[in-house]
Design an enzyme around this catalytic site. Structure first.
Site: not given
Ligand code: CA
Length: 315
Positions: A8, A50
């Site tokens: 992630h 992000h």
């Molecule tokens: Ca993502």
């Protein structure tokens, strides 16, 4: 099948999120997929970040103090790639300047930078086969409607870059993810994308589905999704309930499996556990042993790899 480890934002529990260093570390730690969140710059280049904002993870506010919008935020879309390339990346901070994960090392003075999607795919090419392992990619198209309003078709740009790097067919090692259901349909139908797709589900949507829908409606919804996507990405803490310390599976994963969908929940973090769990291994044990998930988004690919290693040995 063993669940896959999706890094992630890279090994973001160890190094600043979405930096190339965090991606290389994730590969070394055993990740099967590296995640890329993707945002477009003013000159229509794709960068791996992000947020549509730069202020959470870079020094943009001190470098370009007069470039914020009225809301005080610095938008990726207001900067050219060359400008973004001059910024230093740091651990994620909130709007008060406090580190979001206070226990994570800050690496003061280290030269972390924002990079393009192309650079990351080059890194993946270099890593693939290194040490006898392959690694897949897990790109996410961020805020497609917002990008459209800003005058850029981000999905088309992303698909074009992926195509140039050889990601074109269903069997290629890639899952393309998005929260926007309509955009995923467009990607599949209008843009003719053959890649495996994942519908991300946020807390509110899932809560709504699980509490307001009857069992049949949940099944119908999942069935409808399976016409477009291969998998779903729900928040892990909505897949179970905790009552008097007792943890119960809500049955959502089994329903998704019944429709042929893989389930890759987010986010597994050693330093921020969801309710009901005292250690990350307890959470892994429950997610793998009871929920039967197919993969996890984790900031700590090393602890996921260690867990799976032990799990394999036990069997
Ligand atoms: Ca993502």
């Amino acid at each position: 099948m063993r669940p896959v480890i999706i890094a992630h934002r890279g090994a973001s529990g160890h190094l600043p999120e979405h930096t190339l260093q965090a991606k290389a570390l994730a590969f070394a730690m055993g990740a099967d997929y590296l995640e890329q969140d993707i945002v477009a710059t003013r000159d229509d280049r794709l960068v791996v970040l992000h947020d549509i904002h730069l202020d959470g993870v870079t020094d943009v506010a001190s470098r370009y103090p007069d470039r914020a919008r009225e809301d005080g935020r610095y938008y990726v879309r207001d900067f050219d790639l060359a400008e973004i390339g001059t910024l230093r990346v740091h651990e994620r901070r909130d709007t008060d300047g406090q580190q979001v994960f206070p226990g994570r090392r800050n690496h003061d003075g280290a030269d972390f930078r924002v990079h393009t999607l192309e650079r990351e795919l080059e890194l993946v090419r270099i890593l693939t086969g290194s040490g006898g392992r392959d690694v897949g990619i897990y790109p996410e198209i961020k805020s497609p409607v917002w990008h459209q309003e800003e005058g850029v078709d981000i999905s088309m740009l992303v698909l074009d870059v992926l195509r140039r790097y050889g990601y074109t067919s269903h069997n290629d090692p890639v899952y393309l993810q998005c929260f926007d259901e309509h955009e995923l349909q467009r990607i599949r139908q209008e843009l003719g994308c053959k890649l495996k797709l994942v519908q991300l589900i946020d807390e509110d949507t899932l809560e709504l589905v699980l509490t307001n829908f009857s069992a049949t409606q949940v099944e119908e919804k999942l069935k409808a999704l399976s016409g477009t996507v291969e998998g779903i990405g729900p928040p892990v803490n909505k897949l179970y309930t905790v009552e008097d310390g007792r943890i119960e599976d809500r049955g959502f994963v089994a329903k998704a499996h019944a429709q042929g969908l893989v389930v890759h929940p987010y986010t597994f973090r050693d330093d921020s556990l969801p309710p009901g769990f005292a250690t990350i291994d307890e959470l892994f044990e429950f997610a793998v042993g009871q929920l039967n998930i197919d993969g996890f988004f984790t900031d700590f690919p090393d602890s996921a790899a260690r867990y799976l290693q032990r799990h394999r040995t036990k069997k």
